[in-house]
Design a protein around this motif. Structure first.
Motif, PDB file in Angstrom:
ATOM      1  N   MET B   1       0.850  -1.202   0.000  1.00  0.00           N
ATOM      2  CA  MET B   1       0.000   0.000   0.000  1.00  0.00           C
ATOM      3  C   MET B   1       0.889   1.257   0.000  1.00  0.00           C
ATOM      4  N   ASP B   2       0.608   2.159  -0.939  1.00  0.00           N
ATOM      5  CA  ASP B   2       1.437   3.372  -0.954  1.00  0.00           C
ATOM      6  C   ASP B   2       0.912   4.411   0.058  1.00  0.00           C
ATOM      7  N   ASP B   3       1.754   5.432   0.289  1.00  0.00           N
ATOM      8  CA  ASP B   3       1.443   6.401   1.347  1.00  0.00           C
ATOM      9  C   ASP B   3       0.174   7.213   1.077  1.00  0.00           C
ATOM     10  N   LYS B   4      -0.077   7.496  -0.215  1.00  0.00           N
ATOM     11  CA  LYS B   4      -1.270   8.288  -0.554  1.00  0.00           C
ATOM     12  C   LYS B   4      -2.533   7.539  -0.150  1.00  0.00           C
ATOM     13  N   GLU B   5      -2.520   6.245  -0.462  1.00  0.00           N
ATOM     14  CA  GLU B   5      -3.683   5.415  -0.131  1.00  0.00           C
ATOM     15  C   GLU B   5      -3.836   5.305   1.386  1.00  0.00           C
ATOM     16  N   LEU B   6      -2.677   5.173   2.043  1.00  0.00           N
ATOM     17  CA  LEU B   6      -2.674   5.063   3.514  1.00  0.00           C
ATOM     18  C   LEU B   6      -3.265   6.326   4.156  1.00  0.00           C
ATOM     19  N   LEU B   7      -2.860   7.478   3.633  1.00  0.00           N
ATOM     20  CA  LEU B   7      -3.367   8.742   4.183  1.00  0.00           C
ATOM     21  C   LEU B   7      -4.848   8.939   3.891  1.00  0.00           C
ATOM     22  N   LYS B   8      -5.262   8.438   2.743  1.00  0.00           N
ATOM     23  CA  LYS B   8      -6.677   8.519   2.387  1.00  0.00           C
ATOM     24  C   LYS B   8      -7.508   7.672   3.367  1.00  0.00           C
ATOM     25  N   LEU B   9      -6.976   6.490   3.647  1.00  0.00           N
ATOM     26  CA  LEU B   9      -7.673   5.619   4.605  1.00  0.00           C
ATOM     27  C   LEU B   9      -7.670   6.232   6.006  1.00  0.00           C
ATOM     28  N   TYR B  10      -6.581   6.929   6.327  1.00  0.00           N
ATOM     29  CA  TYR B  10      -6.496   7.591   7.634  1.00  0.00           C
ATOM     30  C   TYR B  10      -7.579   8.666   7.753  1.00  0.00           C
ATOM     31  N   LYS B  11      -7.786   9.409   6.632  1.00  0.00           N
ATOM     32  CA  LYS B  11      -8.806  10.466   6.667  1.00  0.00           C
ATOM     33  C   LYS B  11     -10.215   9.875   6.844  1.00  0.00           C
ATOM     34  N   GLU B  12     -10.410   8.698   6.276  1.00  0.00           N
ATOM     35  CA  GLU B  12     -11.723   8.052   6.401  1.00  0.00           C
ATOM     36  C   GLU B  12     -11.929   7.464   7.797  1.00  0.00           C
ATOM     37  N   ASN B  13     -10.860   6.875   8.324  1.00  0.00           N
ATOM     38  CA  ASN B  13     -10.938   6.265   9.652  1.00  0.00           C
ATOM     39  C   ASN B  13      -9.578   6.401  10.330  1.00  0.00           C
ATOM     40  N   ASN B  14      -9.485   7.351  11.249  1.00  0.00           N
ATOM     41  CA  ASN B  14      -8.199   7.675  11.871  1.00  0.00           C
ATOM     42  C   ASN B  14      -7.487   6.473  12.499  1.00  0.00           C
ATOM     43  N   HIS B  15      -8.225   5.728  13.304  1.00  0.00           N
ATOM     44  CA  HIS B  15      -7.601   4.610  14.023  1.00  0.00           C
ATOM     45  C   HIS B  15      -7.111   3.529  13.066  1.00  0.00           C
ATOM     46  N   TYR B  16      -7.951   3.221  12.090  1.00  0.00           N
ATOM     47  CA  TYR B  16      -7.580   2.186  11.122  1.00  0.00           C
ATOM     48  C   TYR B  16      -6.348   2.633  10.317  1.00  0.00           C
ATOM     49  N   GLY B  17      -6.379   3.867   9.845  1.00  0.00           N
ATOM     50  CA  GLY B  17      -5.267   4.412   9.050  1.00  0.00           C
ATOM     51  C   GLY B  17      -3.977   4.461   9.852  1.00  0.00           C
ATOM     52  N   PHE B  18      -4.105   4.870  11.129  1.00  0.00           N
ATOM     53  CA  PHE B  18      -2.909   4.958  11.973  1.00  0.00           C
ATOM     54  C   PHE B  18      -2.317   3.565  12.221  1.00  0.00           C
ATOM     55  N   LEU B  58      -0.691  13.783  12.847  1.00  0.00           N
ATOM     56  CA  LEU B  58      -0.902  13.236  11.499  1.00  0.00           C
ATOM     57  C   LEU B  58      -2.023  13.982  10.743  1.00  0.00           C
ATOM     58  N   SER B  59      -2.997  14.468  11.509  1.00  0.00           N
ATOM     59  CA  SER B  59      -4.101  15.196  10.860  1.00  0.00           C
ATOM     60  C   SER B  59      -3.596  16.503  10.229  1.00  0.00           C
ATOM     61  N   LYS B  60      -2.442  17.000  10.721  1.00  0.00           N
ATOM     62  CA  LYS B  60      -1.892  18.263  10.191  1.00  0.00           C
ATOM     63  C   LYS B  60      -0.901  18.021   9.050  1.00  0.00           C
ATOM     64  N   PHE B  61      -0.601  16.757   8.778  1.00  0.00           N
ATOM     65  CA  PHE B  61       0.358  16.442   7.715  1.00  0.00           C
ATOM     66  C   PHE B  61      -0.254  16.788   6.360  1.00  0.00           C
ATOM     67  N   ARG B  62       0.433  17.686   5.640  1.00  0.00           N
ATOM     68  CA  ARG B  62      -0.133  18.189   4.376  1.00  0.00           C
ATOM     69  C   ARG B  62       0.456  17.484   3.146  1.00  0.00           C
ATOM     70  N   GLY B  63       1.378  16.577   3.378  1.00  0.00           N
ATOM     71  CA  GLY B  63       1.970  15.847   2.261  1.00  0.00           C
ATOM     72  C   GLY B  63       2.987  16.652   1.471  1.00  0.00           C
ATOM     73  N   GLU B  64       3.542  17.697   2.112  1.00  0.00           N
ATOM     74  CA  GLU B  64       4.559  18.502   1.417  1.00  0.00           C
ATOM     75  C   GLU B  64       5.897  17.756   1.309  1.00  0.00           C
ATOM     76  N   SER B  65       6.117  16.830   2.219  1.00  0.00           N
ATOM     77  CA  SER B  65       7.303  15.956   2.113  1.00  0.00           C
ATOM     78  C   SER B  65       6.817  14.510   2.107  1.00  0.00           C
ATOM     79  N   ASN B  66       7.749  13.593   1.847  1.00  0.00           N
ATOM     80  CA  ASN B  66       7.366  12.181   1.889  1.00  0.00           C
ATOM     81  C   ASN B  66       6.927  11.808   3.292  1.00  0.00           C
TER      82      ASN B  66
END
Lengths: 152, 178
Positions: B1-18, B58-66
């Motif tokens: 799973m790549d990081d973009k997908e992981l962050l998307k899942l985190y936005k949908e469900n914080n605990h699951y994504g984390f 993590l909620s403040k991570f804007r994806g400006e870096s890897n």
């Protein structure tokens, strides 16, 4: 041989220096997630606000008690002090009123004004009767003020 | 799973994504920290604190870096803070620092290296904290200088100088100790 072993530039894979000499307890990563989750739950439960809250409540209670006590003492104290002052220096207050009344009535200009303007009667107007003057003075001046006025 | 997908899942469900993030990165972060502090117990504490910080921000991570650079930065800062605290504490202790380091490595039940590896780890422990971080990231993890620069917020030139000094110190230490 020794020289070769300590040439750090040559400490690549072949030297074995980059290989990992550490081990970890069995199943460490399996339990890590749970440990972190527990710590997060604990920290969220006992966040800074949760720690400060009871202390803040205690400080507020003491502050409220102090404030009520201060207000109560101020009210009772001022009442007692006021009564004492009234009885002890009632004459002082009275004399203050007298000074003010005197300043108003005995001022030459005021007397002149009263003589010349207020009680002067222009042509065509009927002069007030004595009863009307007494009624006016009774309505507008108290006894203390009147007693202090000396008409020349 | 790549990081973009992981962050998307985190936005949908914080605990699951984390949890997915912990699964994916905890081992890499663990070894990153372990190489700098050596002790498993200390590594465990630092890693858990780092992951708690990740959870908080993590909620403040804007994806400006890897994502992995960001995680490395948090773990590295946490490690450096820990090492600085430890250094301050040892400054006031009566025991000899070099001897304390040797004892710490020798008594570590989770160290299975040879004598020369033990000497190398001791030499690394004697480096100043920042040099130690640069050396472990470059030598053991083989990160590029620009990646280390992003993690530590230092220029590449300064990193190269740090690595060079660390390298020379370790070389000298190893020559003297054998």
């Amino acid at each position: 041989m020794m020289e070769k072993r300590f040439e750090i530039n040559k400490m690549g894979e072949e030297s074995g220096f980059r290989k990992n000499p550490f081990t970890i307890p069995d199943g460490y990563f399996d339990t890590l997630k749970e440990s972190v989750a527990n710590k997060i739950a604990y920290k969220e439960r006992f966040s800074l606000w949760e720690i400060i809250k009871p202390q803040l409540a205690l400080i507020s209670t003491f502050a409220a008690i102090f404030l009520f006590g201060y207000i109560a003492i101020s009210i009772v104290g001022s009442k007692m002090w006021g009564e004492r002052r009234d009885s002890e220096s009632g004459t002082q207050l009275l004399s203050q009123e007298l000074i003010e009344a005197r300043e108003f009535f005995l001022e030459p200009r005021t007397i002149d004004f009263l003589n010349e303007e207020q009680f002067s009667v222009s042509e065509g107007e009927q002069a007030p009767t004595l009863e009307e003057l007494i009624a006016y003075v009774e309505d507008n001046f108290d006894l203390v003020t009147l007693s202090s006025v000396e008409f020349k | 799973m790549d990081d973009k997908e992981l962050l998307k899942l985190y936005k949908e469900n914080n605990h699951y994504g984390f949890n997915l993030l912990v699964d994916k990165y905890s081992e890499r972060l663990y070894w990153h920290i372990r190489r700098m502090v050596l002790s498993h117990e200390e590594t465990n504490d630092i890693l858990q604190n780092s992951l708690i910080k990740v959870w908080k921000s993590l909620s403040k991570f804007r994806g400006e870096s890897n994502l992995y650079t960001w995680l490395y930065r948090i773990a590295t800062n946490e490690t450096l803070t820990f090492l600085n605290k430890k250094k301050r504490a040892s400054f006031f202790s009566l025991s000899d620092n070099s001897r304390a380091i040797e004892e710490a490595v020798a008594s570590d039940p989770y160290f299975e290296g040879s004598e020369i590896e033990r000497r190398l780890r001791e030499a690394i422990l004697k480096l100043p904290e920042r040099q130690r971080a640069v050396f472990t990231m470059r030598y053991f993890e083989e990160l590029k200088y620009n990646e280390i620069s992003e993690i530590l917020g230092t220029t590449v030139g300064s990193l190269k100088a740090s690595y060079h000094h660390a390298f020379k110190k370790i070389e000298q230490e190893l020559k003297e100790s054998i």
